[in-house]
Scaffold this motif. Structure first.
Motif, PDB file in Angstrom:
ATOM      1  N   GLY A  47       0.908  -1.217  -0.003  1.00  0.00           N
ATOM      2  CA  GLY A  47      -0.120   0.069   0.121  1.00  0.00           C
ATOM      3  C   GLY A  47       0.919   1.207   0.091  1.00  0.00           C
ATOM      4  O   GLY A  47       0.475   2.368   0.423  1.00  0.00           O
ATOM      5  N   GLY A  48       2.130   0.972  -0.616  1.00  0.00           N
ATOM      6  CA  GLY A  48       3.110   2.318  -0.703  1.00  0.00           C
ATOM      7  C   GLY A  48       3.925   2.283   0.591  1.00  0.00           C
ATOM      8  O   GLY A  48       3.950   1.189   1.247  1.00  0.00           O
ATOM      9  N   GLY A  49       4.633   3.049   0.769  1.00  0.00           N
ATOM     10  CA  GLY A  49       5.924   3.280   1.732  1.00  0.00           C
ATOM     11  C   GLY A  49       7.217   3.221   1.288  1.00  0.00           C
ATOM     12  O   GLY A  49       7.174   3.750  -0.017  1.00  0.00           O
ATOM     13  N   VAL A  68      11.816  -5.465   1.881  1.00  0.00           N
ATOM     14  CA  VAL A  68      11.242  -5.010   2.998  1.00  0.00           C
ATOM     15  C   VAL A  68      10.712  -3.518   2.982  1.00  0.00           C
ATOM     16  O   VAL A  68      11.660  -2.610   2.536  1.00  0.00           O
ATOM     17  CB  VAL A  68      12.441  -4.880   4.275  1.00  0.00           C
ATOM     18  CG1 VAL A  68      11.836  -4.420   5.628  1.00  0.00           C
ATOM     19  CG2 VAL A  68      12.782  -6.379   4.568  1.00  0.00           C
ATOM     20  N   ILE A  69       9.444  -3.481   3.227  1.00  0.00           N
ATOM     21  CA  ILE A  69       8.959  -1.829   2.908  1.00  0.00           C
ATOM     22  C   ILE A  69       8.371  -1.505   4.263  1.00  0.00           C
ATOM     23  O   ILE A  69       7.662  -2.080   5.001  1.00  0.00           O
ATOM     24  CB  ILE A  69       7.953  -1.910   1.853  1.00  0.00           C
ATOM     25  CG1 ILE A  69       8.442  -2.323   0.589  1.00  0.00           C
ATOM     26  CG2 ILE A  69       7.219  -0.657   1.715  1.00  0.00           C
ATOM     27  CD1 ILE A  69       7.396  -2.834  -0.546  1.00  0.00           C
ATOM     28  N   VAL A  70       8.548  -0.370   4.621  1.00  0.00           N
ATOM     29  CA  VAL A  70       7.939   0.451   5.907  1.00  0.00           C
ATOM     30  C   VAL A  70       6.830   1.291   5.411  1.00  0.00           C
ATOM     31  O   VAL A  70       7.336   2.093   4.592  1.00  0.00           O
ATOM     32  CB  VAL A  70       8.949   0.978   6.798  1.00  0.00           C
ATOM     33  CG1 VAL A  70       8.301   1.642   7.886  1.00  0.00           C
ATOM     34  CG2 VAL A  70       9.874   0.077   7.505  1.00  0.00           C
ATOM     35  N   ASN A  71       5.301   1.271   5.760  1.00  0.00           N
ATOM     36  CA  ASN A  71       4.395   1.931   5.590  1.00  0.00           C
ATOM     37  C   ASN A  71       3.922   2.446   6.718  1.00  0.00           C
ATOM     38  O   ASN A  71       3.227   1.669   7.394  1.00  0.00           O
ATOM     39  CB  ASN A  71       3.714   1.343   4.585  1.00  0.00           C
ATOM     40  CG  ASN A  71       2.503   2.481   4.168  1.00  0.00           C
ATOM     41  OD1 ASN A  71       2.440   3.536   4.455  1.00  0.00           O
ATOM     42  ND2 ASN A  71       1.548   1.689   3.241  1.00  0.00           N
ATOM     43  N   GLY A  72       4.185   3.712   7.136  1.00  0.00           N
ATOM     44  CA  GLY A  72       3.798   4.221   8.279  1.00  0.00           C
ATOM     45  C   GLY A  72       4.493   3.274   9.650  1.00  0.00           C
ATOM     46  O   GLY A  72       5.799   3.258   9.736  1.00  0.00           O
ATOM     47  N   ASP A  73       3.579   2.713  10.606  1.00  0.00           N
ATOM     48  CA  ASP A  73       4.359   1.924  11.572  1.00  0.00           C
ATOM     49  C   ASP A  73       4.198   0.483  11.292  1.00  0.00           C
ATOM     50  O   ASP A  73       4.298  -0.427  12.182  1.00  0.00           O
ATOM     51  CB  ASP A  73       3.634   2.054  13.173  1.00  0.00           C
ATOM     52  CG  ASP A  73       1.930   1.911  12.936  1.00  0.00           C
ATOM     53  OD1 ASP A  73       1.565   1.632  12.001  1.00  0.00           O
ATOM     54  OD2 ASP A  73       1.626   1.518  14.120  1.00  0.00           O
ATOM     55  N   THR A  74       3.804   0.045  10.156  1.00  0.00           N
ATOM     56  CA  THR A  74       3.893  -1.374   9.524  1.00  0.00           C
ATOM     57  C   THR A  74       4.970  -1.535   8.576  1.00  0.00           C
ATOM     58  O   THR A  74       5.125  -0.838   7.848  1.00  0.00           O
ATOM     59  CB  THR A  74       2.351  -1.681   8.930  1.00  0.00           C
ATOM     60  OG1 THR A  74       1.257  -1.264   9.819  1.00  0.00           O
ATOM     61  CG2 THR A  74       2.363  -3.109   8.623  1.00  0.00           C
ATOM     62  N   GLU A  90       5.345 -11.497   4.965  1.00  0.00           N
ATOM     63  CA  GLU A  90       5.079 -11.200   6.618  1.00  0.00           C
ATOM     64  C   GLU A  90       4.846  -9.840   6.658  1.00  0.00           C
ATOM     65  O   GLU A  90       5.483  -8.961   6.181  1.00  0.00           O
ATOM     66  CB  GLU A  90       6.582 -11.596   7.112  1.00  0.00           C
ATOM     67  CG  GLU A  90       6.723 -13.041   7.345  1.00  0.00           C
ATOM     68  CD  GLU A  90       7.937 -13.379   8.041  1.00  0.00           C
ATOM     69  OE1 GLU A  90       7.902 -13.184   9.397  1.00  0.00           O
ATOM     70  OE2 GLU A  90       8.798 -13.978   7.520  1.00  0.00           O
ATOM     71  N   SER A  91       4.149  -9.542   7.701  1.00  0.00           N
ATOM     72  CA  SER A  91       3.933  -8.222   7.990  1.00  0.00           C
ATOM     73  C   SER A  91       3.895  -7.958   9.662  1.00  0.00           C
ATOM     74  O   SER A  91       3.766  -8.828  10.163  1.00  0.00           O
ATOM     75  CB  SER A  91       2.889  -7.480   7.409  1.00  0.00           C
ATOM     76  OG  SER A  91       1.528  -7.894   7.903  1.00  0.00           O
ATOM     77  N   GLY A  92       3.987  -6.916  10.136  1.00  0.00           N
ATOM     78  CA  GLY A  92       3.931  -6.415  11.506  1.00  0.00           C
ATOM     79  C   GLY A  92       4.219  -4.962  11.749  1.00  0.00           C
ATOM     80  O   GLY A  92       4.448  -4.035  10.881  1.00  0.00           O
ATOM     81  N   THR A  93       3.805  -4.590  13.061  1.00  0.00           N
ATOM     82  CA  THR A  93       4.029  -3.203  13.676  1.00  0.00           C
ATOM     83  C   THR A  93       5.157  -2.954  14.155  1.00  0.00           C
ATOM     84  O   THR A  93       5.823  -3.808  15.038  1.00  0.00           O
ATOM     85  CB  THR A  93       2.802  -2.994  14.234  1.00  0.00           C
ATOM     86  OG1 THR A  93       2.766  -3.677  15.414  1.00  0.00           O
ATOM     87  CG2 THR A  93       1.500  -2.809  13.411  1.00  0.00           C
ATOM     88  N   GLY A  94       5.442  -1.653  14.362  1.00  0.00           N
ATOM     89  CA  GLY A  94       6.882  -1.605  15.057  1.00  0.00           C
ATOM     90  C   GLY A  94       8.014  -1.725  14.288  1.00  0.00           C
ATOM     91  O   GLY A  94       8.050  -1.526  13.308  1.00  0.00           O
TER      92      GLY A  94
END
Length: 99
Positions: A47-49, A68-74, A90-94
């Motif tokens: 979704g972007g990032g 590895v993509i960071v979009n906001g805090d995900t 895989e995805s996660g927060t932080g």
């Protein structure tokens, strides 16, 4: 005369096998994606990032891509095969901790 027939049959079979191999290699070359297309697929999936890590590994006639993509805090860890199919995600927060 019989030997001639066997030689012709073997020649035809070998010709067919070679033709199929050439067609298969051509199909692989035409259907595979490049790094830019793989990154676009990964970005759309996230979704972007921002791409914070990328790896390209060669597997036979095509590459496999890992982003590895960071979009906001995900964060998203996405693997894409040489034909543009997501093979693992895989995805996660932080903070991403390089799984």
């Amino acid at each position: 005369m019989k030997n001639m027939s066997v030689k012709k049959i073997v020649g035809i079979v070998v010709g067919i096998i070679v033709a199929l191999a050439v067609i298969a290699v051509a199909a692989v070359m035409l259907l595979r994606i490049d790094a830019a297309e793989a990154q676009q697929i990964a970005m759309e999936t996230a979704g972007g990032g921002e791409v914070v890590s990328q790896e390209i590994s060669r597997e036979g006639l095509w590459n496999e891509y890992s982003y590895v993509i960071v979009n906001g805090d995900t964060w998203y860890d996405i693997e894409i095969n040489g034909f543009g199919t997501i093979t693992e995600m895989e995805s996660g927060t932080g903070q991403y901790l390089n799984h």
